[in-house]
Design a protein around this motif. Structure first.
Motif, PDB file in Angstrom:
ATOM      1  N   VAL A  87       0.829  -1.205   0.000  1.00  0.00           N
ATOM      2  CA  VAL A  87       0.000   0.000   0.000  1.00  0.00           C
ATOM      3  C   VAL A  87       0.863   1.254   0.000  1.00  0.00           C
ATOM      4  O   VAL A  87       0.592   2.223  -0.728  1.00  0.00           O
ATOM      5  CB  VAL A  87      -0.954  -0.012   1.206  1.00  0.00           C
ATOM      6  CG1 VAL A  87      -1.706   1.316   1.310  1.00  0.00           C
ATOM      7  CG2 VAL A  87      -1.942  -1.168   1.095  1.00  0.00           C
TER       8      VAL A  87
ATOM      9  N   ARG B 117      -2.239   1.057  -3.003  1.00  0.00           N
ATOM     10  CA  ARG B 117      -3.408   0.207  -2.742  1.00  0.00           C
ATOM     11  C   ARG B 117      -2.992  -1.251  -2.872  1.00  0.00           C
ATOM     12  O   ARG B 117      -1.877  -1.545  -3.323  1.00  0.00           O
ATOM     13  CB  ARG B 117      -4.543   0.500  -3.736  1.00  0.00           C
ATOM     14  CG  ARG B 117      -4.171   0.155  -5.166  1.00  0.00           C
ATOM     15  CD  ARG B 117      -5.157   0.675  -6.194  1.00  0.00           C
ATOM     16  NE  ARG B 117      -4.884   0.110  -7.504  1.00  0.00           N
ATOM     17  CZ  ARG B 117      -3.935   0.552  -8.335  1.00  0.00           C
ATOM     18  NH1 ARG B 117      -3.163   1.567  -7.976  1.00  0.00           N
ATOM     19  NH2 ARG B 117      -3.762  -0.030  -9.520  1.00  0.00           N
TER      20      ARG B 117
ATOM     21  N   HIS C  62      -9.727   0.716   0.349  1.00  0.00           N
ATOM     22  CA  HIS C  62      -9.475   1.196  -1.016  1.00  0.00           C
ATOM     23  C   HIS C  62     -10.469   0.639  -2.028  1.00  0.00           C
ATOM     24  O   HIS C  62     -10.153   0.496  -3.206  1.00  0.00           O
ATOM     25  CB  HIS C  62      -8.042   0.850  -1.431  1.00  0.00           C
ATOM     26  CG  HIS C  62      -6.988   1.572  -0.640  1.00  0.00           C
ATOM     27  ND1 HIS C  62      -6.463   1.051   0.526  1.00  0.00           N
ATOM     28  CD2 HIS C  62      -6.403   2.778  -0.819  1.00  0.00           C
ATOM     29  CE1 HIS C  62      -5.574   1.911   1.005  1.00  0.00           C
ATOM     30  NE2 HIS C  62      -5.517   2.960   0.224  1.00  0.00           N
TER      31      HIS C  62
END
Length: 254
Positions: free
Chosen positions: A80, A85, A135
């Motif tokens: 991430v 993400r 996300h």
């Protein structure tokens, strides 16, 4: 040649230093994914990442033991932080075991197999789902085995561990189905890897006996399992979750 099945997806692969995991790194990269590789052997991870980058892929690695929650969390956090993400994960870390009758199996063997094969998946799922919920969702594939669907003799802890992976897969799929996260599993049959090559070498004639139980009559290559996992991680099967997909040459139907 880079394809587009996983174009621009950030995918974490555990147990990525050899066998199905290393094959997955190559297949997913070829299909356009950014891959983050996690395993315990840094020398192998570094060599594989270098190979992938030489072919134009975006790849990084994290050294860690996925049976340790902090290491699993660090791998997810790295993906991430590095790429913004986590779109997908292939929870592949696992081990086999010696063929021993249940009543002769020792506690330490049972504990080791359950830690590596089940706790690793448990740890990874918790951290991956947390990241994906933050996300907008994602897709997860757990690596079970045909031993998670049927039983084979003298391998009780391994069978229990792979049935547990199936259970975790189905539980997570049900719980997060409305929150944008799909969770499926592959159930490989006998696959050519370091573990199986050593297993066959120590048991002459075993590969032939196993292959005789497989309708296709052969041992799978790691890439064949990775191809199935790539499809499950892709957007080509948006209505598929909670499935356990045998990639076994027909073994479970035999």
């Amino acid at each position: 040649m880079i394809s587009d099945l996983l174009a621009d997806k950030v995918v974490l692969i555990t147990g990525a230093s050899s066998g199905i995991g290393a094959a997955a790194a190559k297949v997913f990269s070829r299909e356009g994914a950014v891959v983050v590789l996690a395993a315990r052997r840094e020398d192998r991870l570094a060599a594989l990442v270098s190979e992938l980058r030489d072919k134009g892929a975006e790849a990084s690695y994290v050294v860690g033991d996925m049976s340790v929650s902090a290491d699993a969390g660090r791998a997810v956090d790295f993906a991430v932080a590095e790429y913004g993400r986590l779109d997908g994960a292939f929870n592949n870390a696992g081990i086999g075991g010696d063929r021993t009758p249940l009543h002769l199996m020792t506690d330490d063997v049972y504990d080791t197999i359950m830690d590596v094969n089940v706790r690793s998946v448990w740890n990874c799922l918790r951290h991956e789902i947390t990241a994906m919920l933050a996300h907008g969702g994602g897709a997860i594939v757990n690596n079970s085995s045909v031993a998670g669907v049927v039983a084979i003799p003298a391998a009780a802890p391994y069978i229990a561990s792979k049935h547990a992976v199936v259970g975790l897969t189905r539980a997570a799929a049900d719980e997060y189905a409305t929150r944008g996260i799909r969770v499926n599993a592959v159930a490989p049959g006998t696959t050519r890897s370091e573990i199986t090559v050593d297993w066959f070498a120590r048991n002459p004639g075993l590969e032939e006996r196993v292959n005789s139980l497989t309708p296709q009559g052969r041992t799978a290559e790691p890439e064949e399992i990775a191809e199935a996992a790539a499809w499950l991680l892709s957007d080509r099967c948006p209505f598929l979750t909670g499935a356990v997909v045998p990639v076994d040459g027909g073994f479970v139907n035999h």
